[in-house]
Structure formats: structure tokens, C-alpha cells
Write a protein that holds these residues in place. Structure first.
Motif, mmCIF file in Angstrom:
data_model
loop_
_atom_site.group_PDB
_atom_site.id
_atom_site.type_symbol
_atom_site.label_atom_id
_atom_site.label_comp_id
_atom_site.label_asym_id
_atom_site.label_seq_id
_atom_site.Cartn_x
_atom_site.Cartn_y
_atom_site.Cartn_z
ATOM 1 N N GLN A 216 0.765 -1.129 0.108
ATOM 2 C CA GLN A 216 -0.151 -0.210 -0.068
ATOM 3 C C GLN A 216 0.871 1.339 -0.003
ATOM 4 N N VAL A 217 2.051 1.043 0.637
ATOM 5 C CA VAL A 217 3.051 2.466 0.579
ATOM 6 C C VAL A 217 3.325 2.459 -0.783
ATOM 7 N N ILE A 218 3.784 1.393 -1.560
ATOM 8 C CA ILE A 218 4.141 1.569 -2.914
ATOM 9 C C ILE A 218 3.131 2.428 -3.997
ATOM 10 N N PHE A 219 1.852 1.653 -3.501
ATOM 11 C CA PHE A 219 0.673 2.112 -4.275
ATOM 12 C C PHE A 219 0.367 3.763 -3.962
ATOM 13 N N ASP B 278 2.759 6.076 -3.211
ATOM 14 C CA ASP B 278 3.716 6.762 -3.881
ATOM 15 C C ASP B 278 3.479 6.794 -5.381
ATOM 16 N N GLN B 279 3.254 5.684 -5.983
ATOM 17 C CA GLN B 279 3.193 5.635 -7.398
ATOM 18 C C GLN B 279 1.709 6.250 -8.009
ATOM 19 N N ALA B 280 0.754 6.281 -7.286
ATOM 20 C CA ALA B 280 -0.596 6.826 -7.386
ATOM 21 C C ALA B 280 -1.184 6.266 -8.784
ATOM 22 N N PRO B 281 -1.258 5.157 -9.289
ATOM 23 C CA PRO B 281 -1.879 4.707 -10.382
ATOM 24 C C PRO B 281 -3.577 5.134 -10.322
ATOM 25 N N TRP B 282 -4.170 5.309 -8.911
ATOM 26 C CA TRP B 282 -5.380 5.912 -8.949
ATOM 27 C C TRP B 282 -5.394 7.025 -8.131
ATOM 28 N N ALA B 283 -6.544 7.790 -8.279
ATOM 29 C CA ALA B 283 -7.056 8.710 -7.238
ATOM 30 C C ALA B 283 -8.092 7.710 -6.676
ATOM 31 N N THR B 284 -7.814 7.540 -5.212
ATOM 32 C CA THR B 284 -8.699 6.628 -4.337
ATOM 33 C C THR B 284 -9.873 7.683 -3.946
#
Length: 528
Positions: free
Chosen positions: A484-487, A489-495
């Protein structure tokens, strides 16, 4: 009541005799299914109309929980190394029949092998029928996981795996694993009509399929030969009603017994109405905006981060969810184990967002935002959400065009690696395991399928694959927290949001249970 509404209600009652029988349960559904073969699709709308009423699975979820129970497999054994799973199949289970087909045998191991072989074997003649996109099977890395399926005898089946898979038994209870009739498939292939597997479904489930009129109605009858507890009503009818306000009107008028996805603005009035029952539960879901990480400039994580900082998520919660949701910062819901609460969300900061875009050399950016045409638990009004995002993006100099398509086409087009634009979508968990969110929606195997961000990060993917093979939940949780930290940082989505799920029904409805996995299941629902 509008003339259109009156005519639609009249057609429903005339065609199916809805109001004439207390033994008919009418569910106001939000849209038409894409088809009736669950393995081909990922939409909850389709699963509600297919997997739940018509089919069974090797394992089943206890309704209202994520507890795994025996289904068509009455027992199982997992080897010490986790590499073989042996299922003892239930005997005496009958398949449905229709005008084209009458089964000559009971359910057996051949049906299990056919169900999964057609999804992973390109040589199987059903691998390409009806589009042949087995999105769940691919996105869950099943082709790499299942080495072979061995038939020991008619009622014993062994899955030989290439690695241990912690959520395997739960995965077997998912919709894509609905058990199909090989005998029916063979008969339809011989008749030259293999598509009937998807259009005139045959399963072993608690209801049998009777009729479908697209965008209008689906009719089912109780399966009196069902091996388990028989359905409590004689017939089940889905009155397809895309407009939430019209669904509510139908429930008030007694034309429908149950509806899903009420307008958030209507919920309080429903609660205040003594003739209406409202159930609610924290949803195991997430709504998101997925960029296309294969297309510039959205292949740059700093650009994606900047766009995320431009979105006023609190306004979306206030306007779209109207108090029935909370801001999402992670790709899994906060009620799920391994949720990393230490992660900090992107601040809403339009000025910083604009400066970040300029630092990356991005000016005069135009983009598309895709808005779903249907209500989902994680997004009750995608068009309005897209409009709010459009306004937010304009404040940082980004021009947004909003596009949409019919729901089935929307889901199909949005998988395209060359897709132009960011897509509003979301997810309700299928099995209560973080793998079902992180690996299916964001793993490398899901690119071109359920991974709508088309994002493949090797470090992220490696953590998911390591977690899959572990049996210790705390060790798995640590890896998912790191992922989740990697996600973030990389931001493939706007949650965007996690929502509360509301179900609206008439007081005579008895036995309905809100399912945490999002399905609308009527097997044991009756009318007082």
C-alpha cells in the motif's frame, strides 16, 4: 407517476403476474446483466442475475459473512505443502433443464474440469465463445497457479498447484468459479449454438432461468430439485430499473419488494417512512479514478500525484455520497485486515498540483474522465462525481471531457490498454481477502483486464506474490501494508471513497441479509 413508469409497471404485472401472487418476490435491480455466464464478467449486476440464483460453487460463503462453507464439494483436504487440494464432490446434485436440453446425469467431476479448463486452456472450444475474456481467471493469476486438475473418480477432484495459495478455498466460492454443465456445453456446441451457455443458462442453483427481456425484466422459478435448502418463494423477478428514484417509487407502490442503491438524498426520508425498511452496513468497497499508466503523461507518477492533489474529495463525499461515505486513502477498505492506516492521503492543494504539473513540463493538458452509466455501491452518481472532478481540474488548467457508454460496453472498453482517459470504477470485495483487491485490480497479471490503470510495478507485484503463498496472516498483512505504501507513492489511482451500503425493502420481506461481499442473494428470502 409518469406515463412511462405506469406502462413499465403494467408490462411487468401483465407479463409475470407480479401482484397476483404472494409467492413472487420482485427485486428492483439497477441494470441489465452483461450475460448469464459469470466467468465472462466482473460486474456485480451480472453476478446478482447469474451466479447467485442460478449456480453453485465448490465452496460457498455463508450469506452475510466471508466464512467459507462446503458447497458442491462436501469436504476438502489441503496437503501440508499447500500444493494439492483434494475436493470430495457432493453426489445426487441435479442440473436444471430447458427447452433445448434435459440432463442425462447428475453433477460430477467432469463439470468441474470443464468449468476451469475452458477459462485457462486456449484449445478448449469454449475458450473463445461469447468473447472469451475470462477476466477474473486471468487477473487472479489462475493460469500460472493451476498446473492441472486431476479426476480421481466421478466424485473426487484434485487441483495440483504450482505454489501454495492462501485464499484458494475462498476463491473457489467466487462468481467466476460457478460450476457449469459440461453435458449442456457439449450439446450446445454440437447444435452449433455454444452461445446458449451464456444466453440460456443451466446451473444447479436454487432458481432456474425462465425468461429475460433486456432492460426490462428477468424471471426465475424455484428449483424444487435443489440439493440444499429450497428457496422460500416460488418465483423471483428482477424488474430492471436504472433510475433510483423510480426504484423507490416502485417499492413504495408495492410493485417491487426490494431495491438496491437508493439515492443518498432519499435515505433519510426512507428511514422516516414507517412503511419502508432500510438496512445499512459498512461496505467492503472502494471507489476510484484509474489513470492509464501506459499513456503519456499519465505514465509519470508525479503527474498522477498532481492530479490527485487537485481533487476535492471532501466535496465529493458531501455532494455525491451525502454523508454515506468516507474519503479513501488506500485501495482496500478500512474494515479489511492489513489496512495501512499510517499512510497519509494526498492533500487537496490545487496550487501545489499546478506547480507540480508545470515542474514536469505538463501544460494545457486535456483528458477524458469516464463516468459509469449505472449506480454502484462505491459510486452512487458517477456523472455528478465526474462533473465535480471536471471543475476541480479546471482550477489547475486541465481541461476535462466527460464520456460514458452503456454499462457492458463501458466495462469492455475500459480494459483496453490504449484507452483514452481515466476511468471511474470501483470494487466490492469478493472473498474478504486483501489479495482480491490488490492483486486482481493492481497486479501485473490484470493489465488489459481488471487492472484498469494498466499499471505494472515489479516491486508491488513481488510483495503480492510473496503474500499469496504464506499461511500466516500477520506475515501476509505486513507485505500488504508495504504494498500500500508503494501504491500511494506511485498513484495509479485517485482513491475516492468507501461507502455505506443501504438496502431498501417493504416490511413484508423476511430473511434478507446484507452481504458484505456486495451480492444481492434471495435464496432464503420470503414474504410474510
Amino acid at each position: 407517476m409518469s406515463l412511462k413508469h405506469t406502462l413499465a409497471a403494467g408490462l411487468l404485472m401483465t407479463t409475470f403476474g407480479v401482484s397476483a401472487s404472494a409467492q413472487s418476490l420482485v427485486y428492483c435491480s439497477e441494470g441489465s446483466p452483461e450475460g448469464f455466464d459469470p466467468a465472462l464478467y466482473t460486474s456485480g449486476t451480472t453476478f446478482d442475475a447469474s451466479s447467485h440464483p442460478l449456480y453453485d460453487h465448490l465452496t460457498e460463503f455463508k450469506v452475510g459473512t466471508t466464512e467459507v462453507l462446503p458447497g458442491l464439494a462436501e469436504s476438502w483436504d489441503v496437503s501440508e505443502d499447500g500444493m494439492t487440494v483434494t475436493f470430495k464432490l457432493r453426489e445426487g446434485v441435479k442440473f436444471h433443464s430447458n427447452d433445448q436440453f434435459t440432463p442425462t446425469r447428475d453433477f460430477n467431476a467432469d463439470d468441474v474440469i470443464f468449468t476451469f479448463d475452458r477459462q485457462g486452456n486456449a484449445e478448449n472450444p469454449y475458450n473463445s465463445v461469447s468473447g472469451g475474456t475470462f477476466e477474473y481467471f486471468a487477473s487472479m493469476s489462475m493460469p500460472d497457479l493451476v498446473e492441472s486438475i486431476e479426476k480421481v473418480d466421478d466424485y473426487t477432484i484434485v487441483f495440483h498447484l504450482t505454489r501454495p495459495e492462501a485464499p484458494f478455498l475462498a476463491n473457489m466460492a467466487m462468481d467466476f468459479a460457478s460450476i457449469m454443465s459440461k453435458e449442456y456445453a457439449d450439446a450446445m456446441m454440437e447444435a452449433g449454438t455454444p452461445e446458449m451457455l451464456n444466453q440460456a443458462p443451466i446451473g444447479t442453483g436454487p432458481f432456474t432461468f425462465q425468461a429475460y427481456q433486456k432492460d426490462a425484466v428477468i424471471r426465475y422459478l424455484r428449483n424444487d430439485e435443489y440439493y440444499g435448502d429450497k428457496a422460500r418463494v416460488e418465483s423471483l423477478i428482477f424488474a430492471i430499473t436504472p433510475d433510483a428514484s423510480v426504484r423507490y417509487q416502485k417499492v413504495q407502490a408495492g410493485e417491487c419488494h426490494v431495491m438496491a442503491y437508493p439515492n443518498p438524498a432519499d435515505v433519510q426520508a426512507m428511514k422516516d417512512d414507517e412503511s419502508i425498511v432500510v438496512m445499512e452496513q459498512e461496505g467492503l468497497n472502494v471507489g476510484y479514478l484509474a489513470y492509464n499508466a501506459l499513456q503519456p503523461p499519465f505514465d509519470n507518477p508525479k503527474v498522477r500525484k498532481a492530479l490527485n492533489m487537485a481533487i476535492d474529495k471532501q466535496s465529493i463525499i458531501d455532494v455525491v455520497f451525502q454523508g454515506s461515505g468516507q474519503i479513501a486513502k488506500n485501495p482496500i477498505p478500512p474494515t479489511m485486515w492489513s489496512y495501512n492506516d499510517a499512510i497519509e492521503d494526498d492533500n487537496y492543494d490545487p496550487e501545489a498540483a499546478k506547480a507540480m504539473l508545470e515542474a514536469e513540463g505538463v501544460t494545457d493538458l486535456s483528458m477524458k474522465i469516464w463516468a459509469m452509466p449505472v449506480q454502484r455501491p462505491y459510486n452512487p452518481n458517477a456523472r455528478r462525481m465526474a462533473e465535480l472532478m471536471q471543475d476541480d481540474m479546471s482550477k489547475i488548467g486541465v481541461n476535462v471531457e466527460i464520456v460514458s457508454y452503456e454499462w457492458g460496453e463501458y466495462l469492455e472498453r475500459s480494459k483496453d490498454k490504449d484507452r483514452d482517459g481515466a476511468v471511474l470504477l470501483g470494487w466490492t470485495g469478493d472473498n474478504g481477502d486483501p489479495d482480491n483487491f490488490l492483486a486482481v485490480l493492481l497486479g501485473c497479471d490484470g493489465v488489459g483486464a481488471a487492472n484498469r490503470a494498466q499499471w505494472c510495478n515489479e516491486e508491488f507485484d513481488a510483495k503480492l506474490k510473496e503474500a499469496k503463498v504464506l499461511s500466516d496472516q500477520s506475515a501476509r498483512a505486513k507485505l500488504y501494508e508495504e504494498a500500500q505504501v508503494i501504491f500511494k507513492d506511485q498513484a495509479p489511482w485517485a482513491t475516492i471513497a468507501h461507502s455505506v451500503v443501504f438496502m431498501t425493502m417493504r416490511p413484508e420481506v423476511d430473511g434478507y441479509v446484507v452481504h458484505p461481499l456486495g451480492g444481492h442473494i434471495f435464496n432464503q428470502v420470503g414474504l410474510k
